[in-house]
Write a protein that holds these residues in place. Sequence first.
Motif, PDB file in Angstrom:
ATOM      1  N   VAL A 119     144.163 -34.506  29.427  1.00  0.00           N
ATOM      2  CA  VAL A 119     143.741 -33.243  30.028  1.00  0.00           C
ATOM      3  C   VAL A 119     144.317 -33.140  31.434  1.00  0.00           C
ATOM      4  O   VAL A 119     144.290 -34.074  32.197  1.00  0.00           O
ATOM      5  CB  VAL A 119     142.207 -33.196  30.142  1.00  0.00           C
ATOM      6  N   ALA A 120     144.860 -32.005  31.716  1.00  0.00           N
ATOM      7  CA  ALA A 120     145.397 -31.806  33.063  1.00  0.00           C
ATOM      8  C   ALA A 120     144.785 -30.551  33.647  1.00  0.00           C
ATOM      9  O   ALA A 120     144.677 -29.541  32.970  1.00  0.00           O
ATOM     10  CB  ALA A 120     146.906 -31.660  32.990  1.00  0.00           C
ATOM     11  N   ASP A 139     133.373 -23.082  36.378  1.00  0.00           N
ATOM     12  CA  ASP A 139     133.367 -24.298  37.188  1.00  0.00           C
ATOM     13  C   ASP A 139     133.254 -25.541  36.326  1.00  0.00           C
ATOM     14  O   ASP A 139     132.477 -25.585  35.373  1.00  0.00           O
ATOM     15  CB  ASP A 139     132.188 -24.259  38.183  1.00  0.00           C
ATOM     16  N   GLY A 140     134.020 -26.551  36.663  1.00  0.00           N
ATOM     17  CA  GLY A 140     133.937 -27.838  35.972  1.00  0.00           C
ATOM     18  C   GLY A 140     134.648 -27.879  34.634  1.00  0.00           C
ATOM     19  O   GLY A 140     134.658 -28.910  33.976  1.00  0.00           O
ATOM     20  N   VAL A 141     135.240 -26.787  34.227  1.00  0.00           N
ATOM     21  CA  VAL A 141     135.935 -26.757  32.932  1.00  0.00           C
ATOM     22  C   VAL A 141     137.434 -26.910  33.182  1.00  0.00           C
ATOM     23  O   VAL A 141     137.977 -26.325  34.115  1.00  0.00           O
ATOM     24  CB  VAL A 141     135.632 -25.411  32.213  1.00  0.00           C
ATOM     25  N   LYS A 142     138.082 -27.727  32.359  1.00  0.00           N
ATOM     26  CA  LYS A 142     139.530 -27.948  32.531  1.00  0.00           C
ATOM     27  C   LYS A 142     140.317 -26.794  31.922  1.00  0.00           C
ATOM     28  O   LYS A 142     140.084 -26.419  30.775  1.00  0.00           O
ATOM     29  CB  LYS A 142     139.967 -29.237  31.817  1.00  0.00           C
ATOM     30  N   ILE A 143     141.268 -26.303  32.692  1.00  0.00           N
ATOM     31  CA  ILE A 143     142.159 -25.254  32.194  1.00  0.00           C
ATOM     32  C   ILE A 143     143.200 -25.916  31.282  1.00  0.00           C
ATOM     33  O   ILE A 143     143.719 -26.988  31.590  1.00  0.00           O
ATOM     34  CB  ILE A 143     142.890 -24.576  33.378  1.00  0.00           C
ATOM     35  N   THR A 144     143.504 -25.298  30.154  1.00  0.00           N
ATOM     36  CA  THR A 144     144.509 -25.848  29.235  1.00  0.00           C
ATOM     37  C   THR A 144     145.896 -25.739  29.882  1.00  0.00           C
ATOM     38  O   THR A 144     146.227 -24.696  30.451  1.00  0.00           O
ATOM     39  CB  THR A 144     144.498 -25.048  27.911  1.00  0.00           C
ATOM     40  N   GLU A 193     139.618 -21.610  13.451  1.00  0.00           N
ATOM     41  CA  GLU A 193     140.096 -22.868  12.849  1.00  0.00           C
ATOM     42  C   GLU A 193     139.511 -24.100  13.525  1.00  0.00           C
ATOM     43  O   GLU A 193     139.910 -25.220  13.199  1.00  0.00           O
ATOM     44  CB  GLU A 193     141.624 -22.945  12.951  1.00  0.00           C
ATOM     45  N   ALA A 194     138.593 -23.909  14.472  1.00  0.00           N
ATOM     46  CA  ALA A 194     137.881 -25.003  15.148  1.00  0.00           C
ATOM     47  C   ALA A 194     138.729 -25.755  16.170  1.00  0.00           C
ATOM     48  O   ALA A 194     138.642 -26.978  16.286  1.00  0.00           O
ATOM     49  CB  ALA A 194     137.220 -25.961  14.146  1.00  0.00           C
ATOM     50  N   TRP A 195     139.551 -25.044  16.898  1.00  0.00           N
ATOM     51  CA  TRP A 195     140.185 -25.615  18.092  1.00  0.00           C
ATOM     52  C   TRP A 195     139.917 -24.659  19.254  1.00  0.00           C
ATOM     53  O   TRP A 195     139.578 -23.492  19.040  1.00  0.00           O
ATOM     54  CB  TRP A 195     141.686 -25.871  17.908  1.00  0.00           C
ATOM     55  N   SER A 196     140.049 -25.193  20.475  1.00  0.00           N
ATOM     56  CA  SER A 196     139.753 -24.337  21.630  1.00  0.00           C
ATOM     57  C   SER A 196     140.680 -24.629  22.816  1.00  0.00           C
ATOM     58  O   SER A 196     141.306 -25.692  22.885  1.00  0.00           O
ATOM     59  CB  SER A 196     138.297 -24.499  22.056  1.00  0.00           C
ATOM     60  N   MET A 197     140.725 -23.659  23.698  1.00  0.00           N
ATOM     61  CA  MET A 197     141.484 -23.773  24.949  1.00  0.00           C
ATOM     62  C   MET A 197     140.659 -23.083  26.037  1.00  0.00           C
ATOM     63  O   MET A 197     139.666 -22.420  25.737  1.00  0.00           O
ATOM     64  CB  MET A 197     142.815 -23.006  24.843  1.00  0.00           C
ATOM     65  N   VAL A 198     141.109 -23.210  27.278  1.00  0.00           N
ATOM     66  CA  VAL A 198     140.578 -22.390  28.376  1.00  0.00           C
ATOM     67  C   VAL A 198     141.797 -21.769  29.056  1.00  0.00           C
ATOM     68  O   VAL A 198     142.717 -22.480  29.447  1.00  0.00           O
ATOM     69  CB  VAL A 198     139.763 -23.230  29.381  1.00  0.00           C
ATOM     70  N   ILE A 199     141.797 -20.437  29.134  1.00  0.00           N
ATOM     71  CA  ILE A 199     143.027 -19.738  29.533  1.00  0.00           C
ATOM     72  C   ILE A 199     142.766 -18.824  30.727  1.00  0.00           C
ATOM     73  O   ILE A 199     141.799 -18.061  30.726  1.00  0.00           O
ATOM     74  CB  ILE A 199     143.566 -18.902  28.341  1.00  0.00           C
TER      75      ILE A 199
END
Length: 321
Positions: free
Chosen positions: A14-15, A65-70, A141-147
């Motif tokens: 994770v970056a 806050d506290g969530v990693k951006i993809t 499909e049960a995958w996620s990102m934060v955009i």
Amino acid sequence: MSDHCIRDRDLAAVAAATPEPYYLRRREFLRLFGLGVAASAFLPLTSQAASTGFPDALNAGYKLDGVKITPEDLVTSYNNFNEWGQAKDQPKELANRGWKTRPWSIEIGGLCANPRKMDVDELIQLLGPIERRNYRHRCVEAWSMVIPWDGFPLAKLVDLAQPKGEAKYVRFASFFDSANCRAQRSNDFPWPYTEGLTIEESRHELAFLAVGLYGKPLPNQNGAPIRLVVPWKYGFKSAKSLAKIEFVAEQPKTLWNQLAPNEYGFYANVNPNVDHPRWSQKSERVIGAGFFSGKQATLMFNGYEKQVGHLYAGMDLRKNF
Ligand code: MTE
């Protein structure tokens, strides 16, 4: 949409997002809109950003806050865009082999007092200023990102159109261009890709029209030049490369619902308690989070329950999935 999970090619650690300097983004946007550096140099920076370009900062209400951006390279290379192939890495390749997303005409019509057809850049000017929001993005499909998206509340477009009292739903249609899009020459899918929202959903502050991500214009594979983003619903509701937005009285037919009505409901609210007929929706693979650390529990309404729960008060969410 595949019925099995394709493993990420790149399960990098994770970056956190490393934003590029904002001045580069502004210059890119000014170039896009044909505004010379000489002309823009006389404007104060704040007014440039507010009137013509991408914003300098996140909307403080949508920081997560506290969530990693993809990482950006994963957001732009792991895509669902069936017009340009069904494997995750195909849209980046196939949507960039000469497909032109500017100039681009968009039509707003149906049951509204102010129908219009115009160039997308004219619409962007009308709906501006552009704002940036970090949103969770959960695919069925049960995958996620934060955009980090750049765009406008959809409510601004709804206000511009002035829907009539009979308008109960909004229908969104993606482009149809069988001359340039090979997949659209086949009848495997009921093209164009269509989706829909209730009028109340379309006016909700979270419903968004994106024209960029990471402070840059949307890449073709992510739905250039303008797409829907409805973060509390499965990603398939967020139709890409919009050509028409229509106000209608009846619940519109949508592409996935026509293909498999028992699998893809009209509402498609993210709900860990209602499994897809072929897989669980209780958890999700976080794209880019690594093979062992990349699973997390799925949240009701994708974490937006406080904001949107009232829209569905009293509704049977199993029946209206
Ligand atoms: N819009 C169009 N026109 N065609 C598509 O195939 N796929 C949907 C949605 N919008 C799709 C579409 C699905 S299933 C998802 S998960 C998201 O786009 C993916 O958006 P992304 O590739 O930007 O992550």
